[in-house]
Design a protein around this motif. Structure first.
Motif, PDB file in Angstrom:
ATOM      1  N   LEU A 615       0.835  -1.203   0.000  1.00 18.97           N
ATOM      2  CA  LEU A 615       0.000   0.000   0.000  1.00 18.97           C
ATOM      3  C   LEU A 615       0.868   1.251   0.000  1.00 18.97           C
ATOM      4  CD1 LEU A 615      -2.762  -0.991   2.613  1.00 18.97           C
ATOM      5  CD2 LEU A 615      -3.063  -0.754   0.151  1.00 18.97           C
ATOM      6  N   SER A 616       1.952   1.210   0.760  1.00 15.81           N
ATOM      7  CA  SER A 616       2.848   2.366   0.837  1.00 15.81           C
ATOM      8  C   SER A 616       3.623   2.575  -0.457  1.00 15.81           C
ATOM      9  CB  SER A 616       3.836   2.188   1.996  1.00 15.81           C
ATOM     10  OG  SER A 616       3.166   2.105   3.227  1.00 15.81           O
ATOM     11  N   ARG A 617       3.950   1.497  -1.152  1.00 20.17           N
ATOM     12  CA  ARG A 617       4.774   1.596  -2.364  1.00 20.17           C
ATOM     13  C   ARG A 617       3.957   1.971  -3.597  1.00 20.17           C
ATOM     14  NH1 ARG A 617       9.644  -1.117  -0.977  1.00 20.17           N
ATOM     15  NH2 ARG A 617      10.452  -0.987  -3.098  1.00 20.17           N
ATOM     16  N   GLY A 621      -2.524   3.874  -2.419  1.00 21.98           N
ATOM     17  CA  GLY A 621      -2.869   2.725  -1.593  1.00 21.98           C
ATOM     18  C   GLY A 621      -4.285   2.877  -1.081  1.00 21.98           C
ATOM     19  N   VAL A 622      -5.086   1.824  -1.232  1.00 19.28           N
ATOM     20  CA  VAL A 622      -6.495   1.868  -0.839  1.00 19.28           C
ATOM     21  C   VAL A 622      -6.743   0.782   0.205  1.00 19.28           C
ATOM     22  CG1 VAL A 622      -8.900   1.762  -1.622  1.00 19.28           C
ATOM     23  CG2 VAL A 622      -7.117   2.645  -3.159  1.00 19.28           C
ATOM     24  N   GLU A 633      -3.410   3.161   8.202  1.00 12.72           N
ATOM     25  CA  GLU A 633      -2.408   4.222   8.365  1.00 12.72           C
ATOM     26  C   GLU A 633      -1.585   4.372   7.092  1.00 12.72           C
ATOM     27  OE1 GLU A 633      -0.717   7.204  10.735  1.00 12.72           O
ATOM     28  OE2 GLU A 633      -2.353   5.858  11.254  1.00 12.72           O
ATOM     29  N   ALA A 634      -1.263   3.253   6.435  1.00 12.38           N
ATOM     30  CA  ALA A 634      -0.383   3.284   5.263  1.00 12.38           C
ATOM     31  C   ALA A 634      -1.106   3.727   4.002  1.00 12.38           C
ATOM     32  CB  ALA A 634       0.232   1.897   5.039  1.00 12.38           C
ATOM     33  N   CYS A 635      -2.439   3.608   3.980  1.00  9.89           N
ATOM     34  CA  CYS A 635      -3.169   3.863   2.737  1.00  9.89           C
ATOM     35  C   CYS A 635      -3.297   5.363   2.460  1.00  9.89           C
ATOM     36  CB  CYS A 635      -4.555   3.218   2.797  1.00  9.89           C
ATOM     37  SG  CYS A 635      -5.707   4.055   3.902  1.00  9.89           S
ATOM     38  N   ASP A 636      -3.606   5.671   1.210  1.00  8.19           N
ATOM     39  CA  ASP A 636      -3.875   7.042   0.783  1.00  8.19           C
ATOM     40  C   ASP A 636      -5.369   7.299   0.657  1.00  8.19           C
ATOM     41  OD1 ASP A 636      -1.055   7.319   0.419  1.00  8.19           O
ATOM     42  OD2 ASP A 636      -1.276   6.259  -1.487  1.00  8.19           O
TER      43      ASP A 636
END
Length: 712
Positions: A615-617, A621-622, A633-636
């Motif tokens: 998700l971070s890369r 990230g969904v 936390e990592a998603c956009d």
């Protein structure tokens, strides 16, 4: 009304109202009579579900079911007009809306129409009743902050929009055209007010998705129950939560037992049992029972508060096109001054030279773009997709490859345990009880399915093992009676731990061929059993894939940790051409990286801890609503509803807002070029030029704030 689930001594049902539950209770007492014994009913208006508890006798259960069926066949009872206020000992109080459902109203923010109307009315009423001799001085006083801002920018060696605005107002004052100077100030004020309103409205509405109700809570102080505001809670408080109430803290149950609905945290619609020693979280709701919670996280330290903080910080993540608009606006300023100087040199006419300053391109460009982006973020949130920053809107509009995790994304995120196959002398009860005891530490749909199955079969899964260790993407491990016990994927159990699976190969093959997912349990280096789970596909999954194709998505890829047979069955059912089975976290990340290296703009959709790196890369990230904290936390982009269509709405909105921004550019350049031409030619006065320019800016801002998606 209908029966949801029944086991001896316990019947869960759906009902439209509390009064209907009371009617069923009276009907049962009348029909079953003394044989019924004590029966306890509870009802949650939030979930629309009730629970009947009585003596666990199979024959009695059948009679109660029959009587309830007869009662439900009666004409519906009218709804209660009101429900009473919660108080100590009140087990049937009104319930609160689920925190993650966006039903909380945002704080009251005034309608922008009335804000603008009041500014215009105040401007003209002041001019109307103010003596003519004072008006010029009042105008100079009103516009002086804008002039000082422009002068400050000059001292800082910046030639930006503030300098241009100050020059336009200064030119009007120099020509003693105080009406024009006042009008420019009014229209600039309206434009900035619309921007401020949109910013505050979007922040308020987005944060309301995760904000609590703010009502006082009950705590235990010196052996007595007292009410206290939520903001006064501290770590270590003993918080009392009853049926229907929302849990306001993160903590551990110190006393009591309750059924807790964790839909706002995990997306799982069925409640779970929570007793002493079990963790509970802010934002979840007690459906039945009463618990006393030893608070560990309060206020800003709760998991939901941290999500809300991410929302509040989203303003810092501007869209690239927003930054480009600001830079473009500032770059245009020197050319506006240059053109004004050239016109004065040729015509020696201050009026014509001032026309260029009165109608510049930069003001509208600078205001309209962020308004359009913020409005799209707000509209997307109402559609169930929380976009954490403006820059992700721009990236969503460019996505042409999407990677989908199967479990919890394409499936319903509500798997069910359908089979348990013990081997090597272990019992079915041993496997289910200990699997539930290990899994309850990790709020994930698969873990919830195991825990729920143990609860349904009445297995007590209190902890008797050592601390549970989570092994990323593989499974979990602990120690029981001095033996290592592991639970997880085939790759983890067989390849990493070297456990022989031959004794269960027949059951494993049968599950795989049926499209079932499997969990493997091993104890002391030997396989103990296999748990088969069925996670039905979402009804909307097939349509979702087709919509992605129709949108022009070049690559649609499904990933899963399940075996090849299960992955193949799901891919065939959804008509997905590209899929990968038994994928590990680093392989997910490698796939995302390779797609980006090939030139794709990649969106990754996942919900688990093992998805967080990918998700971070990804470009975008969904995370699903029920996803693990680290995934959220990592998603956009976080989907706050269970609708896959929410992601499609967000992508459509992103494309439309980018088109709107480009249309705004064309309109701004075209209209202001026309106005400048008319002013230079002397066809319109500087006052009319300023009015047309600033009115066009206000109209562009208002257009940027208009909804884009059609009403559904």
């Amino acid at each position: 009304m209908n029966i949801v689930r029944s086991i001896p001594g316990r019947i869960r049902f759906e009902s439209e109202s509390e009064q209907a539950v009371l009617y069923i209770q009276e009907y049962l007492q009348k029909v079953v009579g003394d044989d019924l014994g004590e029966i306890e009913f509870s009802y949650s208006q939030r979930s629309g579900r009730g629970l009947a508890l009585f003596s666990p006798c199979p024959n009695l259960t059948a009679r109660v079911l029959e009587a309830m069926g007869a009662a439900m066949a009666e004409p519906p009872v009218p709804e209660l007009p009101t429900c009473r206020t919660a108080a100590p000992g009140d087990e049937m109080a009104c319930t609160l809306p689920a925190l993650g459902s966006a039903l909380y109203e945002a704080e009251t923010i005034e309608n922008p129409f009335w804000i603008v109307a009041k500014k215009v009315l105040n401007f003209y009423m002041t001019r109307l009743f103010m003596p003519a001799t004072i008006r010029p001085y009042w105008t100079v006083f009103s516009v002086s902050p804008l002039i000082f801002e422009g002068v400050r920018s000059l001292f800082q060696r910046q030639l930006n929009v503030a300098v241009l605005d100050a020059a336009a107002i200064g030119s009007a004052l120099a020509m003693r055209d105080f009406n024009t100077a006042g009008t420019i100030h009014l229209l600039l004020d309206i434009s900035e007010t619309l921007e401020d309103w949109t910013r505050e409205k979007s922040r308020s509405d987005l944060a309301s998705l995760f904000r609590g109700d703010g009502k006082p809570v009950w705590v235990l102080r010196k052996g007595e129950e007292v009410q206290t505001p939520q903001e006064n809670l501290v770590s270590g408080d003993l918080v009392i939560v009853r049926s229907g109430a929302r849990i306001p803290v993160d903590g551990v149950v110190a006393d009591g037992t309750a059924m807790v609905n964790q839909a706002s945290m995990t997306g799982e619609p069925l409640s779970v049992k929570r007793g002493p020693g079990k963790e509970v979280y802010a934002g979840t709701v007690v459906e039945e029972g009463k618990i006393i919670i030893l608070s560990e996280g309060v206020g800003d330290e709760t998991r939901f508060a941290k999500i809300a903080q991410v929302i509040a910080d989203s303003e810092n993540m501007k869209a690239d096109i927003h930054g480009q608009a600001v830079k473009l606006a500032d770059k245009i300023v020197p050319y506006s001054f240059l053109l004004s100087g050239v016109i004065f040199a040729v015509t020696r006419n201050w009026m014509q030279a001032a026309a260029v300053l009165m109608a510049d391109y930069s003001c509208a460009i600078k205001l309209a773009t962020p308004l359009a982006v913020r409005s799209a973020m707000l509209e997307s949130a109402h559609c169930g997709a929380l976009i954490k920053g403006g820059k992700f809107i721009e990236q969503l509009a460019q996505v042409d490859a999407i990677v989908l995790d199967k479990t919890g994304t394409l499936t319903k995120a509500s798997p069910e345990v359908v089979d348990i196959c013990p081997v090597n002398g272990y019992t079915r009860e041993f496997i289910l009880r200990n699997a539930a005891c290990m899994e309850e530490h990790f709020p994930h749909p698969v873990a919830d399915a195991v825990v729920r199955k143990a609860d349904e079969e009445g297995f007590n899964h209190d902890e008797k093992h050592a601390e549970v260790e989570y092994i990323l993407a593989h499974g979990i491990a602990t120690t029981l009676d001095g033996q290592r016990m592991i639970l997880g994927s085939r790759h983890f159990v067989h390849e990493d731990e070297g456990i022989d699976l031959d004794e269960a190969e027949a059951q494993i093959s049968r599950c795989s061929e049926s499209g079932l997912s499997t969990l493997y349990m091993a104890v002391g280096g030997k396989l103990a059993g296999v748990i088969a789970l069925q996670d039905p596909l979402r009804e909307s999954a097939y349509r979702f894939i087709r919509r992605l194709e129709n949108m022009g998505m070049k690559r649609i890829i499904m990933l899963t940790g399940d075996g090849e047979a299960t992955a193949r069955n799901v891919a065939a059912e959804l008509d997905i051409q590209e899929y990968y089975a038994q994928v590990l976290p680093d392989e997910k990340t490698d796939l995302v990286d390779s797609l980006r290296e090939e030139g794709y703009t990649v969106a990754m959709v996942g919900d688990g801890i093992n998805d967080s790196a990918a998700l971070s890369r990804a470009d975008v990230g969904v995370s699903m609503k029920h996803g693990a904290d680290i995934a959220q936390e990592a998603c956009d982009v976080m989907l706050t509803s269970e609708r896959l269509d929410s992601l499609m709405d967000a992508m459509s909105l992103s494309k439309m807002v980018m088109r709107r921004i480009k249309r705004n550019y064309r309109f701004i350049v075209g209209s202001n070029t026309l106005f400048i031409g008319l002013g230079v030619a002397g066809i319109i006065s500087p006052a009319m030029l300023a009015f047309l320019h600033n009115s066009g800016t206000v109209l562009t801002c208002a257009h940027s704030m208009r909804p884009m998606l059609p009403e559904q």
